[in-house]
Design a protein around this motif. Sequence first.
Motif: not given
Length: 372
Positions: A29-35, A88-98, A109-119
């Motif tokens: 499941a992903l939630a997108v808010d801006g970038q 505009q390119g790939r989003c950078t993924l970063r692992a969070g809590e599990q 396992t419940v893997l939470r993570f975030s991603a920062a997109c270029p735009n």
Amino acid sequence: MMARALLFSLLLTFLAGAQAHKPSDSYLALAVDGQQVTGQWDIALRDLDVALGLDQNGDGELTWDEIRNQHQAIAAYALARLELASEQGRCTLRAGEQLVDHHTDGAYTVLRFSAACPNRPALLDVRYRLFAELDPQHKGLFKITHDGLTSTAIFSPDKPRQALSLAAPGRLRQFGDYLRHGVWHIWIGFDHILFLLSLLLPAVLVSSGVKQAHSLKAAFIDVLKVVTAFTLAHSLTLTLASLHVVALPSRWIESAIAASVVIAALNNLVPLFRGRRPVAAFVFGLVHGFGFAGVLAGLGLPQASLLLSLFGFNAGVELGQLAIVGVFLPFAFLTRRTWFYRQLMGTGSALIALVASVWLVERAFDLKLLPL
């Protein structure tokens, strides 16, 4: 004798490709808010154990310490198999809590993570390769939320990349999306297909199971009765389960589906239903409907068009089913007098019953007996 061995090998190869244990699914499941994108990925620990060997002491049981010690490895393994990109390119993924959560079919396992997109993306390109090298039947049930709107997709090793628009989907598009999900699910559902084909194999034979049906029309009427009964039954339970009127543990459902395949195949060897295959199709169809609902639950139903999406998924299941029947019936009628068809009824049904029995044991007791 060589021909019999060849048929046996072909059938065994096909059945070995059908996953034996409870179908491997993950829920992304992903939630997108801006970038920014936040994600939660529920992955079955039994599947991660196969991939990473989480059971470090080999005692057959996973402890919290064993899982916690492998959190970094789990995150690295999963996120290496997921790519998100905007225009505009790939989003950078970063692992969070599990965390660990329990679904009806076991621990995840419940893997939470975030991603920062270029735009700020208007279109999100998703590449999903989880367990692609291990399980050709794995499915990733995907849900993305943006500005209160939800879109869904199903990923698999055969369909690892999809571009998803974040614009508000119209009702017709949502119907089409769920229609495709329904078709795709029935086509990759080996247990559903084998159950249906096992019931349809005698359709070109008269009730004695020895003589050939006199006409294609007679065979068509027999098939129509079986398919209609199956459709009515699974549509009923699919609807009830999807609307949360009835809920049953998925391990019970998946085990019962495997048992239905065993019984349907054995009926071709030793008549159990005695001319009542439509009744059997209806009774077991109720169980298969709960199986379809499990996939739909993983995708989620958009509340703004709940009934339309539900109808689309069910219609997709029916279209996929009719496509299978459309190929099967002419083939069965044309070959009904041949040695090959007799072997399908005998050797083929015996193999189906054998493999489905392994499915039953694996699903009921959460074991893994076959290599797939």
